[in-house]
Write an enzyme that holds these catalytic residues in place. Sequence first.
Site, PDB file in Angstrom:
ATOM      1  CG  ASP A 642      -2.031   0.987   1.134  1.00 32.92           C
ATOM      2  OD1 ASP A 642      -2.371   1.364  -0.008  1.00 32.92           O
ATOM      3  OD2 ASP A 642      -2.562   1.419   2.187  1.00 32.92           O
ATOM      4  N   GLY A 645      -0.296   5.400  -4.318  1.00 33.62           N
ATOM      5  CA  GLY A 645      -0.971   6.657  -4.669  1.00 33.62           C
ATOM      6  C   GLY A 645      -0.337   7.826  -3.936  1.00 33.62           C
ATOM      7  NE  ARG A 655      -4.730   6.988  -6.599  1.00 34.87           N
ATOM      8  CZ  ARG A 655      -4.521   6.725  -5.304  1.00 34.87           C
ATOM      9  NH1 ARG A 655      -4.283   7.717  -4.476  1.00 34.87           N
ATOM     10  NH2 ARG A 655      -4.582   5.499  -4.855  1.00 34.87           N
ATOM     11  CG  HIS A 659      -0.735   2.232  -9.201  1.00 39.91           C
ATOM     12  ND1 HIS A 659      -0.910   1.839  -7.901  1.00 39.91           N
ATOM     13  CD2 HIS A 659      -1.790   3.037  -9.492  1.00 39.91           C
ATOM     14  CE1 HIS A 659      -2.036   2.384  -7.425  1.00 39.91           C
ATOM     15  NE2 HIS A 659      -2.580   3.110  -8.375  1.00 39.91           N
ATOM     16  CB  SER A 688     -12.864  -7.948  -4.941  1.00 42.09           C
ATOM     17  OG  SER A 688     -12.789  -8.148  -3.549  1.00 42.09           O
ATOM     18  CG  LEU A 753       9.358 -16.921  -3.608  1.00 40.68           C
ATOM     19  CD1 LEU A 753       9.030 -16.932  -2.115  1.00 40.68           C
ATOM     20  CD2 LEU A 753       9.937 -15.562  -3.998  1.00 40.68           C
ATOM     21  CB  SER A 818      -7.581  -3.922   2.929  1.00 42.08           C
ATOM     22  OG  SER A 818      -7.312  -2.726   3.607  1.00 42.08           O
TER      23      SER A 818
HETATM   24  C1  IPE Z   1      -5.296  -2.622  -0.349  1.00 40.75           C
HETATM   25  O1  IPE Z   1      -4.986  -1.312  -0.544  1.00 40.75           O
HETATM   26  C2  IPE Z   1      -5.258  -3.336  -1.631  1.00 40.75           C
HETATM   27  C3  IPE Z   1      -3.945  -3.449  -2.227  1.00 40.75           C
HETATM   28  C4  IPE Z   1      -2.818  -3.092  -1.702  1.00 40.75           C
HETATM   29  C5  IPE Z   1      -3.935  -4.050  -3.513  1.00 40.75           C
HETATM   30  P1  IPE Z   1      -6.118  -0.198  -0.465  1.00 40.75           P
HETATM   31  O2  IPE Z   1      -5.385   1.082  -0.429  1.00 40.75           O
HETATM   32  O3  IPE Z   1      -7.087  -0.368  -1.550  1.00 40.75           O
HETATM   33  O4  IPE Z   1      -6.802  -0.476   0.898  1.00 40.75           O
HETATM   34  P2  IPE Z   1      -7.886   0.381   1.671  1.00 40.75           P
HETATM   35  O5  IPE Z   1      -9.082   0.403   0.802  1.00 40.75           O
HETATM   36  O6  IPE Z   1      -7.271   1.719   1.861  1.00 40.75           O
HETATM   37  O7  IPE Z   1      -8.083  -0.346   2.926  1.00 40.75           O
HETATM   38  C1  IPE Z   2      -1.879   0.326  -3.217  1.00 39.21           C
HETATM   39  O1  IPE Z   2      -1.593   1.649  -3.295  1.00 39.21           O
HETATM   40  C2  IPE Z   2      -1.857  -0.308  -4.570  1.00 39.21           C
HETATM   41  C3  IPE Z   2      -3.153  -0.733  -5.051  1.00 39.21           C
HETATM   42  C4  IPE Z   2      -4.297  -0.597  -4.463  1.00 39.21           C
HETATM   43  C5  IPE Z   2      -3.113  -1.335  -6.336  1.00 39.21           C
HETATM   44  P1  IPE Z   2      -2.753   2.712  -3.189  1.00 39.21           P
HETATM   45  O2  IPE Z   2      -3.170   3.071  -4.569  1.00 39.21           O
HETATM   46  O3  IPE Z   2      -3.847   2.239  -2.327  1.00 39.21           O
HETATM   47  O4  IPE Z   2      -1.993   3.908  -2.548  1.00 39.21           O
HETATM   48  P2  IPE Z   2      -2.584   4.904  -1.473  1.00 39.21           P
HETATM   49  O5  IPE Z   2      -3.035   4.088  -0.334  1.00 39.21           O
HETATM   50  O6  IPE Z   2      -3.673   5.635  -2.159  1.00 39.21           O
HETATM   51  O7  IPE Z   2      -1.407   5.757  -1.155  1.00 39.21           O
HETATM   52 MG    MG Z   3      -4.199   2.444  -0.247  1.00 41.22          MG
END
Ligand code: IPE
Ligand code: IPE
Ligand code: MG
Length: 876
Positions: A642, A645, A655, A659, A688, A753, A818
Amino acid sequence: MRWWGRCLGTAVRHAALEQARKRLALVLVLFFVPLWLTLAYQVLPSDPVRFFLRAADQRVALGANTVSQLSGGLHSLALIVGFMMFLAASRSAEFDHRMVLAGYPRICLLLARSTVLLLTAALTASYATAWVCFFYRPERLDVMAAAFMVGALTYGGVGILLAALLRSELAGMFAVIMLSFIDLTLQNPVANPSADSPLLKWLPAYGAMQSSVSAVDLTHTPWRHLLLGLCWSAGLTAAGLAAFTARTSRRTITQRLLGGRATRPRARQIALRLLHPVRTYVYRQAGIHDTTVITGYEICRRLMHRSGPVEAALTKLLPGRLRPLFWAMYGYGRHIDDLSDTQHLDRQERVERVSRFSELLEADLRAGHSEDPLRAAFVHAVWTWDLPSDGVTALNAVYRQDAKGQSAITTWDDWYTYWRTLTFPFGVRRLMALLTTPGLAFTPDDAQALRVWTDALNLIDVLRDLREDAAEGFVKLPAAVLDEHDVSPEALAHGRADGRYADMVHAMTAKARQWLAQAATAGAQHPPMAAALQTVIDLHLLELDRIDRKPHALLQRRSRANPVRFHLTLARGRLRTARAWHRHTQTTATTPATIHLPHPAEGHHDTARTTPPLPPVPHPSGVQPPQLPAHLVPRHVALIMDGNGRWATHRGQPRTAGHKAGQLAVRDVIYGALEIGLPHLSLYSLSSENWARPAAEIQAILRLVRDGLVMETEEVWRRDVQLRWSGLPEGLPPDLVHALRETEHLTRHRTGLTVNMCINYGGHSEITQAARELARQVAAGTIQPDDITPRHLAAHLHHPDLPDVDLLIRTGGEQRTSNFLPWQSTYAELVFLDTLWPDTDRTHLWQAIDTYTRRDRRFGTTPSPPTNPDEQALTG
Ligand code: IPE
Ligand code: IPE
Ligand code: MG
């Protein structure tokens, strides 16, 4: 101001050298001016002709030979200077466009053109005057020279104006000949007894003719007539330069390239649509609508067609939607290459130009758009097809080195390093990712074959440009090869073949042929690519045949294969490739659910099985994993990646940039997991719940994941890594599902792995799906509800053989799970890291594992007895 002065210096130098290189024009001046002056003076009768000379306001009598000599002399100057300026202005149009696109002030280019016109006129006029003195001494030598100069300037202006109006060189030459013929024949009192007609005052050469005649015998200065001539030349030059200004404005570059006269964007689009339906179709197919971007693509397309015949052919063999990508990549490369090795510029200027362009481009890449068409197209391509922007930075750096003249190629190893940085990672890998669709895939062997093909392509390109490169002081062959054949770069630069030059060329063509033969094996599972590649190889072979037949021709001009055979081969190849695509779409349309996986018996494709895995790539800092006893290493680590973004937002980037950056972290962490001996690693790539995000972001993530899978073919999947995918296929693009299944298949024999990629994964739906399956079994009577145990449910999870999660790590500072692997993580140790995912690497994984080893895992029991012997004594 200094930059401005340098620009002007560069532009004048370039224009002057360009003029000086026109050997034919020089011969004409040196030979025909004296020839005419001599013959006219000696052969024509010297009887006096009487006529009214307006410049002197009196009747005069002059020898017919003298009058005709002057009018013919002026005619020769008019023809030569007029045509020289016409050629210079029309041939340099493209160079000027690019100078403008590279940020050169247009005023510099205008001043440069005018300066060169003045210089040319002054030199030719002095030369002609000197010859006149050979026959007699005019009363006013200065007036005679000024008259010749005014005549030359006037027709120089005519040439510049015509260049703005006419495209064809023949038409330009014809126009200059006819205009000067009519003008000067009518002004000549020998040919035209009514040469004093007031009507003739309105013709361009009037002032020059009157002044030159008056200079023979009269002492006064015909200011008015000289001035009139100057006005003509200034007026014509101004008109020509105004046309040039208009032509080099961004808007007109757009219009010219789109072939329409429309000025408003909407009208431009309509013009494009009407005039180039095929190209419009290509742009629409690629989803491109912005006119600046389209203009940029058109500029790039033209650059490609002019300089890379085989590359242009390859583009035609690819699906239409991908063509703009290739134009943009080539256009960028060609443009920056031109900036980095334009002759006549000193090193400092070249470096400055390349740096300036790179800085602007890198800023545009961050912003996601550009005002400049060429850069706009490239930025568009990088964003649309997700080209690696670190690749762009690397390329810019290579070109900067080029401009500095620092890239020395001594051995073949240097050669590979130089060329592979330029082409392979950036272009071909991306091509492989983009051409992977359900049923059509590339194996690591294909990647290797394609790499070899790019080597051949580059070697042929080096041969094509041998002379030009040598003249620019950078022969792009290993110096060892030149030495071995006693060929000196200096001789090449002067178009001379010394040493065993022909042997060297043959050795290089033989090498290219050998590489092409290796490359012909690529695309075994990808028939359209195999067909396209075979065609390109055939075209290369035609080019090589030509080079082999005439190795010395390389030093004269750019080598081109026989055009008829080239186009026939290309047409056949296009047909073959189109048929291969057609066959493929038919197969996939009728059997949408089947995904072609190579049968294990097809041993030679099953590289993962036949080639031993490579060791993990070490961390750039060389840091080693902590030495842990095997029983302390967790069996399964789950990672919530996480913070992408926020990482991008902190940097003022979109954003998606986060990624993308996150992908590099994934690779590093996988290597770290291999190094520490971790058996299972689950990575949360897309939940999802993430579908609730804007569609564009999701599309970008999905594209990255898919391309990552394909691109990692050469990287991660050649290590001891087995891929698993957890998640649902619904909603995912078929090519991604295909790539996932294929990589799962490809790596199924790996024992190191296991990487469990969770894409479109949700814990609730995983459990629900398992519950549904159990319900079905209950309904079928194969199991009784009361007999169901957790084991039964776990048996229906995505990958029942994966052990429970021992350690769950979440980066990005949030403290929640999550919906990630809820069933498997009930007893996981949780470690939350503040580091944002793109900033994470293997050392963070090792730290978390270290933390884990110090946790007391009780699984519902009482605390385990302390291990410290002192504490034991105390409690004991
Ligand atoms: C969780 O990240 C999903 C992934 C890392 C792929 P999110 O950023 O979507 O989680 P929430 O919604 O903030 O909990
Ligand atoms: C997690 O990073 C990656 C995915 C959900 C694919 P985020 O996109 O949730 O990044 P933040 O949490 O907004 O910083
Ligand atoms: Mg996030």
